[in-house]
Design a protein around this motif. Structure first.
Motif, PDB file in Angstrom:
ATOM      1  N   TRP A  90       0.895  -1.153  -0.135  1.00  0.00           N
ATOM      2  CA  TRP A  90       0.101   0.066  -0.135  1.00  0.00           C
ATOM      3  C   TRP A  90       0.836   1.252  -0.080  1.00  0.00           C
ATOM      4  CZ3 TRP A  90      -0.238   3.757   4.117  1.00  0.00           C
ATOM      5  CH2 TRP A  90      -1.001   4.631   3.848  1.00  0.00           C
ATOM      6  N   THR A  91       1.760   1.081   0.819  1.00  0.00           N
ATOM      7  CA  THR A  91       2.701   2.366   0.897  1.00  0.00           C
ATOM      8  C   THR A  91       3.476   2.788  -0.471  1.00  0.00           C
ATOM      9  OG1 THR A  91       3.286   1.783   3.343  1.00  0.00           O
ATOM     10  CG2 THR A  91       4.773   3.551   2.138  1.00  0.00           C
ATOM     11  N   LEU A  92       3.817   1.550  -0.959  1.00  0.00           N
ATOM     12  CA  LEU A  92       4.664   1.658  -2.416  1.00  0.00           C
ATOM     13  C   LEU A  92       3.598   2.247  -3.633  1.00  0.00           C
ATOM     14  CD1 LEU A  92       7.024   1.376  -4.118  1.00  0.00           C
ATOM     15  CD2 LEU A  92       6.332  -0.916  -4.609  1.00  0.00           C
ATOM     16  N   ALA A  93       2.309   1.644  -3.417  1.00  0.00           N
ATOM     17  CA  ALA A  93       1.424   1.985  -4.545  1.00  0.00           C
ATOM     18  C   ALA A  93       0.703   3.480  -4.490  1.00  0.00           C
ATOM     19  CB  ALA A  93       0.219   0.876  -4.490  1.00  0.00           C
ATOM     20  N   GLU A  94       0.411   3.909  -3.132  1.00  0.00           N
ATOM     21  CA  GLU A  94      -0.411   4.895  -2.870  1.00  0.00           C
ATOM     22  C   GLU A  94       0.731   6.302  -2.617  1.00  0.00           C
ATOM     23  OE1 GLU A  94      -3.590   5.656  -2.651  1.00  0.00           O
ATOM     24  OE2 GLU A  94      -3.936   3.496  -3.420  1.00  0.00           O
ATOM     25  N   HIS A  95       1.807   5.910  -2.057  1.00  0.00           N
ATOM     26  CA  HIS A  95       2.615   6.993  -2.069  1.00  0.00           C
ATOM     27  C   HIS A  95       4.206   6.706  -2.670  1.00  0.00           C
ATOM     28  CE1 HIS A  95      -0.272   8.410   1.104  1.00  0.00           C
ATOM     29  NE2 HIS A  95      -0.232   7.356   1.702  1.00  0.00           N
ATOM     30  N   GLY A  96       4.418   5.929  -3.116  1.00  0.00           N
ATOM     31  CA  GLY A  96       5.642   5.698  -3.977  1.00  0.00           C
ATOM     32  C   GLY A  96       6.821   5.350  -3.108  1.00  0.00           C
ATOM     33  N   VAL A  97       6.879   5.293  -1.919  1.00  0.00           N
ATOM     34  CA  VAL A  97       7.556   5.165  -0.912  1.00  0.00           C
ATOM     35  C   VAL A  97       8.037   3.401  -0.715  1.00  0.00           C
ATOM     36  CG1 VAL A  97       8.859   5.368   1.430  1.00  0.00           C
ATOM     37  CG2 VAL A  97       7.412   7.242   0.155  1.00  0.00           C
ATOM     38  N   ARG A  98       9.019   2.952  -0.968  1.00  0.00           N
ATOM     39  CA  ARG A  98       9.598   1.393  -0.958  1.00  0.00           C
ATOM     40  C   ARG A  98      10.041   1.220   0.657  1.00  0.00           C
ATOM     41  NH1 ARG A  98      10.982  -2.728  -4.967  1.00  0.00           N
ATOM     42  NH2 ARG A  98      10.457  -0.899  -6.144  1.00  0.00           N
ATOM     43  N   ALA A  99       9.477   0.837   1.485  1.00  0.00           N
ATOM     44  CA  ALA A  99      10.030   0.542   2.701  1.00  0.00           C
ATOM     45  C   ALA A  99      10.158  -0.952   3.221  1.00  0.00           C
ATOM     46  CB  ALA A  99       8.958   1.322   3.693  1.00  0.00           C
ATOM     47  N   GLY A 100      11.093  -1.480   3.435  1.00  0.00           N
ATOM     48  CA  GLY A 100      11.387  -2.848   3.944  1.00  0.00           C
ATOM     49  C   GLY A 100      10.423  -2.954   5.208  1.00  0.00           C
ATOM     50  N   GLN A 101      10.385  -4.464   5.402  1.00  0.00           N
ATOM     51  CA  GLN A 101       9.583  -5.044   6.623  1.00  0.00           C
ATOM     52  C   GLN A 101      10.180  -4.528   7.844  1.00  0.00           C
ATOM     53  OE1 GLN A 101       9.150  -9.175   6.445  1.00  0.00           O
ATOM     54  NE2 GLN A 101       8.387  -9.272   8.406  1.00  0.00           N
ATOM     55  N   PRO A 102      11.358  -4.396   8.075  1.00  0.00           N
ATOM     56  CA  PRO A 102      11.739  -3.751   9.364  1.00  0.00           C
ATOM     57  C   PRO A 102      11.507  -2.398   9.817  1.00  0.00           C
ATOM     58  CG  PRO A 102      13.729  -5.074   8.443  1.00  0.00           C
ATOM     59  CD  PRO A 102      12.556  -5.021   7.585  1.00  0.00           C
ATOM     60  N   VAL A 103      11.387  -1.443   8.493  1.00  0.00           N
ATOM     61  CA  VAL A 103      11.233  -0.210   8.718  1.00  0.00           C
ATOM     62  C   VAL A 103       9.642  -0.032   8.846  1.00  0.00           C
ATOM     63  CG1 VAL A 103      10.957   1.964   7.189  1.00  0.00           C
ATOM     64  CG2 VAL A 103      12.861   0.530   7.110  1.00  0.00           C
ATOM     65  N   THR A 104       8.817  -0.851   8.066  1.00  0.00           N
ATOM     66  CA  THR A 104       7.346  -0.662   8.393  1.00  0.00           C
ATOM     67  C   THR A 104       6.976  -1.099   9.801  1.00  0.00           C
ATOM     68  OG1 THR A 104       7.120  -1.385   6.056  1.00  0.00           O
ATOM     69  CG2 THR A 104       5.232  -1.474   7.413  1.00  0.00           C
ATOM     70  N   TRP A 105       7.561  -2.232  10.320  1.00  0.00           N
ATOM     71  CA  TRP A 105       7.463  -2.872  11.591  1.00  0.00           C
ATOM     72  C   TRP A 105       7.815  -1.777  12.575  1.00  0.00           C
ATOM     73  CZ3 TRP A 105       5.112  -6.688  13.730  1.00  0.00           C
ATOM     74  CH2 TRP A 105       5.148  -6.976  15.025  1.00  0.00           C
ATOM     75  N   LYS A 106       8.903  -1.026  12.544  1.00  0.00           N
ATOM     76  CA  LYS A 106       9.102   0.106  13.336  1.00  0.00           C
ATOM     77  C   LYS A 106       8.306   1.264  13.254  1.00  0.00           C
ATOM     78  CE  LYS A 106      14.135  -1.190  13.753  1.00  0.00           C
ATOM     79  NZ  LYS A 106      15.409  -0.829  13.268  1.00  0.00           N
ATOM     80  N   ALA A 107       7.859   1.577  12.102  1.00  0.00           N
ATOM     81  CA  ALA A 107       6.881   2.813  11.985  1.00  0.00           C
ATOM     82  C   ALA A 107       5.450   2.299  12.563  1.00  0.00           C
ATOM     83  CB  ALA A 107       6.577   2.940  10.548  1.00  0.00           C
ATOM     84  N   LEU A 108       5.161   0.961  12.765  1.00  0.00           N
ATOM     85  CA  LEU A 108       3.810   0.625  13.264  1.00  0.00           C
ATOM     86  C   LEU A 108       4.114   0.886  14.956  1.00  0.00           C
ATOM     87  CD1 LEU A 108       2.658  -2.299  11.036  1.00  0.00           C
ATOM     88  CD2 LEU A 108       1.567  -0.223  11.608  1.00  0.00           C
ATOM     89  N   ALA A 109       5.257   0.250  15.331  1.00  0.00           N
ATOM     90  CA  ALA A 109       5.838   0.427  16.571  1.00  0.00           C
ATOM     91  C   ALA A 109       5.407   1.666  17.277  1.00  0.00           C
ATOM     92  CB  ALA A 109       7.138  -0.234  17.047  1.00  0.00           C
ATOM     93  N   ARG A 110       6.133   2.838  16.364  1.00  0.00           N
ATOM     94  CA  ARG A 110       5.888   4.084  16.930  1.00  0.00           C
ATOM     95  C   ARG A 110       4.501   4.604  16.993  1.00  0.00           C
ATOM     96  NH1 ARG A 110      10.087   4.781  13.355  1.00  0.00           N
ATOM     97  NH2 ARG A 110       8.937   5.507  11.628  1.00  0.00           N
TER      98      ARG A 110
END
Length: 152
Positions: A90-110
């Motif tokens: 979703w992040t890549l399709a909607e916003h054009g930002v490619r984020a790895g699994q650890p980055v996404t996990w840490k964003a959710l943790a925040r």
């Protein structure tokens, strides 16, 4: 004094290094039990700023999905059972930002959502048995069902 990674030397040590200004770099380093590089950097900071205190330590790389935290919060609220892979897509399709699994996990943790289990996610494997529960396919008497009266 032992150096600890990620932490500045103590102020007392910095003051001793600054007080040994008349000594050479190596002599001041040997006297204070630090590296010559440490003495050179402390002296340079003293000349540049007039302070012997350490500067602030910073992480210079901002998290990639930091500008999207509001959108990510809304997406998680709308689709609470979305997986990390779905959120990354979703992040890549909607916003054009490619984020790895650890980055996404840490964003959710925040963001701080709690992990919820749904009814569709049962336990993996058979249910647990208590200490006095019969084994599957056995009755309490140790006789198989359908073979009443026949001991094991």
């Amino acid at each position: 004094m032992a150096w600890r990674r990620g932490q500045a030397y103590g102020q007392g040590l910095r003051d001793r290094v600054a007080a040994a200004a008349r000594l050479s770099l190596r002599a001041a380093a040997a006297r204070s039990a630090v590296s010559p590089s440490c003495v050179a950097k402390a002296r340079a900071r003293l000349r540049r700023t007039g302070e012997a205190t350490p500067g602030p330590q910073r992480n210079h790389v901002p998290p990639r999905p930091a500008p999207l935290e509001g959108a990510l919060r809304a997406r998680v609220a709308a689709a609470a059972d979305a997986t990390l892979a779905e959120l990354r897509a979703w992040t890549l399709a909607e916003h054009g930002v490619r984020a790895g699994q650890p980055v996404t996990w840490k964003a959710l943790a925040r963001l701080g959502p709690t992990l919820e289990k749904t009814a569709a996610r049962g336990r993996a494997g058979p249910p647990r048995r208590g200490p006095g529960a019969p084994r599957p396919g056995r009755s309490r008497a140790g006789v198989r069902p359908g073979q009443a009266g026949v001991p094991r």
